[in-house]
Structure formats: C-alpha cells, structure tokens
Design an enzyme around this catalytic site. Structure first.
Site, short mmCIF file in Angstrom:
data_model
loop_
_atom_site.label_atom_id
_atom_site.label_comp_id
_atom_site.label_asym_id
_atom_site.label_seq_id
_atom_site.Cartn_x
_atom_site.Cartn_y
_atom_site.Cartn_z
N GLU A 276 37.79 -20.03 -37.01
CA GLU A 276 37.43 -20.53 -36.05
C GLU A 276 37.17 -20.13 -34.30
OE1 GLU A 276 35.44 -23.31 -37.54
OE2 GLU A 276 35.92 -22.57 -39.39
N TRP A 279 34.87 -17.87 -34.45
CA TRP A 279 33.45 -18.35 -34.38
C TRP A 279 32.88 -18.34 -33.10
CZ3 TRP A 279 28.94 -18.05 -37.49
CH2 TRP A 279 29.00 -18.26 -38.98
N TRP A 307 6.61 -29.44 -37.61
CA TRP A 307 7.42 -30.39 -37.37
C TRP A 307 6.75 -31.87 -37.23
CZ3 TRP A 307 12.62 -29.10 -36.96
CH2 TRP A 307 12.57 -27.64 -36.30
N ASN A 343 33.66 -31.51 -37.68
CA ASN A 343 32.36 -29.96 -37.55
C ASN A 343 31.43 -30.45 -38.70
OD1 ASN A 343 31.35 -27.44 -36.92
ND2 ASN A 343 32.64 -26.78 -38.80
N TRP A 361 15.01 -29.16 -33.90
CA TRP A 361 16.53 -28.82 -33.77
C TRP A 361 16.98 -29.18 -31.87
CZ3 TRP A 361 17.84 -24.66 -30.30
CH2 TRP A 361 17.20 -23.35 -30.08
N TRP A 384 23.45 -25.84 -34.42
CA TRP A 384 21.85 -26.29 -34.30
C TRP A 384 21.18 -24.78 -34.83
CZ3 TRP A 384 20.63 -30.69 -35.55
CH2 TRP A 384 21.32 -32.17 -34.27
#
Length: 477
Positions: A276, A279, A307, A343, A361, A384
């Site tokens: 993590e 990341w 969209w 998360n 997004w 995102w």
C-alpha cells in the site's frame, strides 16, 4: 556559511527531513513556511486539507519552539519575491527544500531555483517524500512503468535508505525575521462542519508517530484480511500524515521491518501493508511521467465516453449520502463527517458514480479533493482513473462493483452501515444492504419507510450496469 533557510512545504516534521538536516549544518537555520495557494493552480488545497494544514503548522511551530527554533510563516501572492525578502532580511546564503511532485509546483520550483541561483544563492532540493525519486525507478530499457507489480518489484529490490533522526538545530540567529500567526492564513472553515474531525485526527509529527505505533501494535497482524473491512479498525490511517510530510515512507518501512523482527508476523500481512505504501509511490511515479493525469484519462479512448445527461440531482444525492444504497451512503456520510473514507468503500462509491450513474470521474475526483483530509493529487487522480478503468494498470472497465454484494461480503454484520446510516440500524443483516428487498412487515418493524425515512435506490443496479457496458462498447468501437 552563516545562515541557511529551510523552505518547508509538504515536509512538516523534524525527523528524517533531509532539507532540515542539511540546513542545520549552518551556523543559523531559519525554517520558513510560505503560503501561496495560487502556486498550485487548479489544485490548491481543499477545505478538509486546509483544516489539516492549520493544525499541522501549529504542531510544527510548537515542536520548533521546543527545539529552540521558530517557524516563520508568511502569506504572499508571489513566492519568489517573498523568499527574496526573507533572504535579504536574514542575510541567508543558502536555501534548502524537499521536493514536491505536482506539475504546477515542479514548474514553480524550477523557476525559483534558477532565479535564486542567478542571485548568487546556494539552492539545494532533496527527497523527503518518497522511498525513491520517480526518475530512479526505471525499466531495463530506461523507460517508466505503467503497471504496479513490476514497478513495486523493481523498487523493492533497491537498497532501502535508512531514515535519519531529527537534527540538533543550531543556535538561533541574532534576530528572527517577522512572521505571522497560523490563524492569519484563514485555513479553518467559517462554519463548524469540522466538529467531528477533532475526535478522529491528531495532525502533526507526534500524531503521525502515535498513529503508526498504534497500527503496528494492534492492526498490522491480520492486516491483509482486515484492511478490506470498513467496520473494523484495520487500516493505518497514515495517509494524511504522509501527504503533509509529518512522517516519511522510509520511517514507516523501517518501523514495519523492526516490528517484524521483534514479533512473529505473517509475511503476507507485512507485504500487503508495504505494498500500500508502494501504491502511493506508484501514484507519484505516474503523476511525474504523466502530468496531465489529474484531468485527462491515460486511456485516450475515454475522452469520448458517453456520459449521462442531466445528472445534477443524482450527483447531489451521491455527495450527500442519499443514494438509497446503504454502503454507498455510509461511505459518503463518513467522508463528510470525518474527512476520510475507507479505501474499499472509495472504490465502491466511485464505481457507482462513474459506471452506474455515468458521471465523469473528474467530478468525483473534485469532490474528494475538497472533502478528504488525505487529498493527494497523485493518489486521488490515480485512484479515480483506476476506478473508471481509464488509467495505468486500472481495473477493467467491465469490472463494475455491485454495492450490495460488496456490502454483504465486507460488512457482513453491518457494523459500518449501521454506524453511518442509523435509520437502517434495526434492519436484519439479511436486508441491511438492500432494504428495498425486505418484506413490508420487516421494514415496518425496523421503522424504515422507503422514500420517507430512507430513500429508494437512485438507480437500478442491473439496468445501469448494462447501460454502462453498452457505453463502453461505444468507445471501444
């Protein structure tokens, strides 16, 4: 040289602070914080981040006072002119700072470094925020990574750099330059929407170290499983401390290694947690190499994604936690109340927004930017794009989270939903994550009136999933 300035930005700590360590080798060291949100372009800190910054600066100022130093705070509309003024007032001959990696700030720092060096000042920038610089982790052919697993493998193979203790700061200068109080920056909200923040968070270096110690003692063992369960205290919650540099990833990795050596910890828990941290490193790697990532999809096909239209009401319901889908509403209410969201739930609420509701997004990214205390440009934009399926190493677009199944799997006893959606508290576990499926008698006994005490679902999950997949086929073709 007699006097050096350290320009503090996202490194609000004393320990393992390379710029502060270097500046402390001079006869006098003057810590400076320059407040100029305009430097950050479209990504000046949001409201929740400003709350954190206020309290972090207060904590740092107190720590420096205790160490016999002082934090000089100035607000300006021209950072270069402000630094030049402090240099002139103090006779400083050197300036040190630790790097930040947002595109607008990289450009600003390059301009300032060049200008001050032309003025004759010794200017040095160092790495305090990452395990390794974004340009240090490269493929064998010299290129940069677009997938996490090979990136993390390459970074993990590099020798770790040990964190340094806080330096002994030199004697104060004959006279301190003028500063201003933190309160003058106007970082706190005008209305008390932050009233629950104080119960949840302790900004500052001491708070970061305490959070790390608590995590190591109580949650590292079993982390690999508990991290996905929002109803448990199974994560470190170090992300806002990392963003503001109250603790470094080197300190975290070293502390985890010590804990593993001193106690018996399953390797998979340690590896899962450190990944993590990885990341976060990968997010900064991507942002450095793809500076358009906060606004443009890395997969260019998604620039033409169809969209949905007329989504203002749906967006407002999502923001307020009134979608009628319990785990989504729980997450959005948690975010509003404490400036943070688990998360796993971030992925769930993001999937609903971008796929079931087909809202861009970037809209969710902007909402998180304003409401998260750990809002970080690299991690937020990467996250995102991952959710939407348009980023590097992203989840495939056709992976659409079913929020009911996610709730049943990761909040099976309903602790999370019952905490943040109390109007459903009396529902049996069987119906908690899909109250619309409960018989009318069960709803009456639980005091739930759909459309009144709790909204009906904003969207049909099955139908909207089909529509999302059809929209994806449009851009594929």
């Amino acid at each position: 040289m007699a006097t050096a300035l350290i320009w503090l930005r996202r490194d609000l700590r004393l320990a393992d602070n390379p710029a502060m360590i270097a500046a402390s080798q001079h006869r006098h060291c003057i810590p400076v914080y320059v407040h100029n949100p305009a430097d950050e372009g479209d990504w000046a800190p949001g409201a929740a981040s400003r709350w954190w910054l206020h309290h972090s600066l207060k904590a740092l100022s107190a720590s420096l006072d205790k160490a016999g130093s002082r934090l000089i705070i100035r607000s300006t509309h021209d950072t270069l002119d402000c630094l030049r003024a402090i240099i002139s007032e103090t006779g400083a001959e050197a300036l040190y700072w630790n790097r930040v990696y947002e595109p607008a700030l990289i450009k600003r720092d390059q301009t300032i470094k060049l200008a001050l060096r032309e003025d004759g000042l010794a200017v040095h920038s160092l790495n305090a925020a990452l395990l390794r610089e974004p340009w240090e982790v490269t493929r064998r052919d010299g290129g940069h990574y677009r997938a996490f697993t090979p990136f993390w493998r390459a970074l993990s193979a590099m020798p770790p750099i040990a964190p340094e203790p806080a330096p002994e700061l030199p004697a104060p200068p004959p006279a301190w330059p003028k500063g201003q109080p933190v309160e003058s920056l106007g970082l706190l909200p005008g209305i008390p929407w932050d009233r629950h923040f104080h119960d949840q968070w302790r900004p500052g270096e001491a708070g970061a170290n305490a959070a790390l110690e608590t995590f190591l003692e109580s949650a590292l063992q079993g982390y690999d499983d508990a991290r996905d369960r929002p109803g448990q205290a199974g994560t470190s919650r170090l992300s806002p401390h990392l963003h503001w540099g109250e603790i470094s990833p080197r300190q975290i990795r070293a502390a985890v290694t010590r804990q593993q050596q001193e106690t018996v910890l399953p390797d998979h828990d340690v590896e899962s947690f450190l990944s993590e941290v990885g990341w976060r490193e990968f997010a900064h790697h991507l942002l450095y190499h793809f500076p358009h990532m906060p606004q443009d999809p890395l997969d260019a096909r998604f620039r033409h994604f169809p969209w949905a239209a007329d989504t203002a009401d749906a967006l407002r319901a999502w923001e307020r936690g009134r979608t009628g889908i319990p785990i989504v509403d729980a997450g959005m209410r948690e975010l509003w109340a404490i400036g943070w969201m688990h998360n796993r739930v971030r992925m769930i609420v993001g999937s609903l927004l971008t796929k079931n509701l087909r809202i861009p997004w970037q809209t969710g990214e902007a909402w998180f930017w304003d409401t998260l205390v750990d809002a970080d440009l690299a991690s937020n934009s990467m996250g995102w794009q991952w959710i939407q399926g348009c980023g590097a190493d992203a989840a495939p677009y056709f992976r659409i989270f079913n929020p009911v199944r996610q709730g049943e799997r990761f909040d099976p006893e309903g602790h999370y939903v019952r905490r943040w959606v109390p109007e459903l508290r009396a529902l049996p576990d069987k119906y908690l994550h899909s109250p619309w499926s409960a018989p009318e008698q069960i709803l009456r006994e639980a005091g739930v009136r759909l459309g009144d005490t709790y909204p009906r679902p904003l969207v049909d999950l099955a139908t909207s999933r089909k529509d999302a997949l059809a929209a994806y086929q449009d851009i594929r073709s």
